[in-house]
Motif scaffolding. Sequence first.
Motif, PDB file in Angstrom:
ATOM      1  N   ASN A   2     -10.679 110.543   9.849  1.00 33.14           N
ATOM      2  CA  ASN A   2     -11.972 109.990  10.553  1.00 33.14           C
ATOM      3  C   ASN A   2     -13.042 110.440  10.588  1.00 33.14           C
ATOM      4  OD1 ASN A   2      -9.639 108.276  12.103  1.00 33.14           O
ATOM      5  ND2 ASN A   2      -9.520 109.537  13.847  1.00 33.14           N
ATOM      6  N   ARG A   3     -14.326 109.709  10.880  1.00 30.49           N
ATOM      7  CA  ARG A   3     -15.232 110.284  10.851  1.00 30.49           C
ATOM      8  C   ARG A   3     -15.705 110.690  11.516  1.00 30.49           C
ATOM      9  NH1 ARG A   3     -20.235 108.037   6.893  1.00 30.49           N
ATOM     10  NH2 ARG A   3     -21.081 109.923   7.682  1.00 30.49           N
ATOM     11  N   HIS A   4     -16.412 111.334  12.331  1.00 25.90           N
ATOM     12  CA  HIS A   4     -17.278 111.667  13.650  1.00 25.90           C
ATOM     13  C   HIS A   4     -18.218 111.735  13.958  1.00 25.90           C
ATOM     14  CE1 HIS A   4     -13.268 114.180  15.043  1.00 25.90           C
ATOM     15  NE2 HIS A   4     -13.428 114.445  13.758  1.00 25.90           N
ATOM     16  N   PRO A   5     -18.898 110.498  14.449  1.00 29.66           N
ATOM     17  CA  PRO A   5     -20.506 110.731  15.234  1.00 29.66           C
ATOM     18  C   PRO A   5     -21.638 111.875  14.297  1.00 29.66           C
ATOM     19  CG  PRO A   5     -19.482 110.010  17.384  1.00 29.66           C
ATOM     20  CD  PRO A   5     -18.503 111.053  16.253  1.00 29.66           C
ATOM     21  N   PHE A   6     -23.083 111.595  14.413  1.00 29.16           N
ATOM     22  CA  PHE A   6     -23.453 112.900  13.976  1.00 29.16           C
ATOM     23  C   PHE A   6     -23.572 113.381  15.146  1.00 29.16           C
ATOM     24  CE2 PHE A   6     -27.576 114.712  13.165  1.00 29.16           C
ATOM     25  CZ  PHE A   6     -27.114 115.523  12.310  1.00 29.16           C
ATOM     26  N   ARG A   7     -24.658 114.313  15.717  1.00 27.93           N
ATOM     27  CA  ARG A   7     -24.747 115.355  16.430  1.00 27.93           C
ATOM     28  C   ARG A   7     -25.481 115.698  16.426  1.00 27.93           C
ATOM     29  NH1 ARG A   7     -18.683 118.361  17.812  1.00 27.93           N
ATOM     30  NH2 ARG A   7     -17.113 116.344  17.683  1.00 27.93           N
ATOM     31  N   TRP A   8     -26.237 114.885  17.126  1.00 29.84           N
ATOM     32  CA  TRP A   8     -27.890 115.140  17.465  1.00 29.84           C
ATOM     33  C   TRP A   8     -28.346 116.571  18.228  1.00 29.84           C
ATOM     34  CZ3 TRP A   8     -31.385 113.635  14.242  1.00 29.84           C
ATOM     35  CH2 TRP A   8     -31.232 111.961  13.610  1.00 29.84           C
ATOM     36  N   GLY A   9     -27.583 117.402  19.391  1.00 23.64           N
ATOM     37  CA  GLY A   9     -27.737 118.108  20.211  1.00 23.64           C
ATOM     38  C   GLY A   9     -27.886 119.138  19.089  1.00 23.64           C
ATOM     39  N   ILE A  46     -43.123 120.166  18.437  1.00 24.13           N
ATOM     40  CA  ILE A  46     -43.363 118.614  17.943  1.00 24.13           C
ATOM     41  C   ILE A  46     -42.590 117.943  17.697  1.00 24.13           C
ATOM     42  CG2 ILE A  46     -44.963 116.425  17.560  1.00 24.13           C
ATOM     43  CD1 ILE A  46     -47.014 118.939  19.004  1.00 24.13           C
ATOM     44  N   VAL A  47     -42.177 118.207  16.153  1.00 22.00           N
ATOM     45  CA  VAL A  47     -41.186 117.025  15.177  1.00 22.00           C
ATOM     46  C   VAL A  47     -40.129 117.371  16.053  1.00 22.00           C
ATOM     47  CG1 VAL A  47     -39.827 117.780  13.402  1.00 22.00           C
ATOM     48  CG2 VAL A  47     -42.148 117.920  13.462  1.00 22.00           C
ATOM     49  N   LEU A  48     -39.344 117.935  16.869  1.00 16.90           N
ATOM     50  CA  LEU A  48     -37.888 118.218  17.411  1.00 16.90           C
ATOM     51  C   LEU A  48     -38.000 117.539  18.478  1.00 16.90           C
ATOM     52  CD1 LEU A  48     -36.750 121.777  17.938  1.00 16.90           C
ATOM     53  CD2 LEU A  48     -35.782 120.228  15.731  1.00 16.90           C
ATOM     54  N   GLY A  49     -38.840 117.020  19.063  1.00 20.43           N
ATOM     55  CA  GLY A  49     -39.178 116.228  20.199  1.00 20.43           C
ATOM     56  C   GLY A  49     -39.408 114.980  19.633  1.00 20.43           C
ATOM     57  N   VAL A  53     -36.714 112.238  21.246  1.00 20.14           N
ATOM     58  CA  VAL A  53     -37.114 110.902  21.535  1.00 20.14           C
ATOM     59  C   VAL A  53     -36.491 109.183  21.143  1.00 20.14           C
ATOM     60  CG1 VAL A  53     -39.305 109.086  21.681  1.00 20.14           C
ATOM     61  CG2 VAL A  53     -38.412 111.181  22.143  1.00 20.14           C
ATOM     62  N   ALA A  54     -36.926 109.559  19.423  1.00 15.18           N
ATOM     63  CA  ALA A  54     -36.325 108.610  17.776  1.00 15.18           C
ATOM     64  C   ALA A  54     -34.879 109.116  18.480  1.00 15.18           C
ATOM     65  CB  ALA A  54     -36.354 109.178  16.220  1.00 15.18           C
ATOM     66  N   ALA A  55     -33.525 109.751  18.646  1.00 16.61           N
ATOM     67  CA  ALA A  55     -32.385 110.137  18.666  1.00 16.61           C
ATOM     68  C   ALA A  55     -32.354 109.357  19.928  1.00 16.61           C
ATOM     69  CB  ALA A  55     -31.698 110.888  18.458  1.00 16.61           C
ATOM     70  N   THR A  56     -32.806 108.683  21.370  1.00 10.87           N
ATOM     71  CA  THR A  56     -32.480 108.588  22.216  1.00 10.87           C
ATOM     72  C   THR A  56     -32.773 107.068  22.130  1.00 10.87           C
ATOM     73  OG1 THR A  56     -33.264 110.684  23.516  1.00 10.87           O
ATOM     74  CG2 THR A  56     -33.027 108.334  25.058  1.00 10.87           C
ATOM     75  N   LEU A  57     -33.584 106.194  21.335  1.00 11.94           N
ATOM     76  CA  LEU A  57     -34.303 105.438  21.363  1.00 11.94           C
ATOM     77  C   LEU A  57     -32.522 104.430  20.907  1.00 11.94           C
ATOM     78  CD1 LEU A  57     -37.951 105.123  20.831  1.00 11.94           C
ATOM     79  CD2 LEU A  57     -36.480 105.222  23.232  1.00 11.94           C
ATOM     80  N   TRP A  58     -32.395 105.265  19.381  1.00  9.96           N
ATOM     81  CA  TRP A  58     -31.685 104.504  18.360  1.00  9.96           C
ATOM     82  C   TRP A  58     -30.241 104.212  19.224  1.00  9.96           C
ATOM     83  CZ3 TRP A  58     -31.988 102.948  13.443  1.00  9.96           C
ATOM     84  CH2 TRP A  58     -30.412 102.205  13.084  1.00  9.96           C
ATOM     85  N   GLN A  59     -29.920 105.529  19.896  1.00  4.25           N
ATOM     86  CA  GLN A  59     -28.448 104.552  20.992  1.00  4.25           C
ATOM     87  C   GLN A  59     -28.672 104.327  22.292  1.00  4.25           C
ATOM     88  OE1 GLN A  59     -27.687 108.995  22.118  1.00  4.25           O
ATOM     89  NE2 GLN A  59     -26.862 109.302  19.738  1.00  4.25           N
ATOM     90  N   SER A  60     -29.528 104.532  23.011  1.00  2.00           N
ATOM     91  CA  SER A  60     -29.464 102.815  23.626  1.00  2.00           C
ATOM     92  C   SER A  60     -29.616 101.406  23.191  1.00  2.00           C
ATOM     93  CB  SER A  60     -31.030 103.193  24.351  1.00  2.00           C
ATOM     94  OG  SER A  60     -31.943 103.439  23.670  1.00  2.00           O
TER      95      SER A  60
END
Length: 94
Positions: A2-9, A46-49, A53-60
């Motif tokens: 199984n391929r696991h999802p990418f963990r942004w954290g 700033i880049v991490l922030g 935000v991009a990861a949050t918007l992508w998942q929502s």
Amino acid sequence: MNRHPFRWGSFGSALFFLAAIGQWAVWREDLLTPRQLSLTAASVLIVLGVLGVAATLWQSRPTPPRQSPAADHTPGPAPTYEGDSHDQAAHPNA
């Protein structure tokens, strides 16, 4: 397999610690001035922030429902469960 999802954290934490170790190495070797080092640290945060935000918007964002191959067939009779039958012995007042 199984391929696991990418963990942004985990990715963000790794970048943060990599930046901290890089800053320590730069400070120790005196490669940058304190002003350049502070600007580098600010830009990394700033880049991490922005990535967060991009990861949050992508998942929502809503995902379209998937059609299974069995959805094209006509449904069969509905299954019966124990609680659906009306048994006179179980319900004498019915």
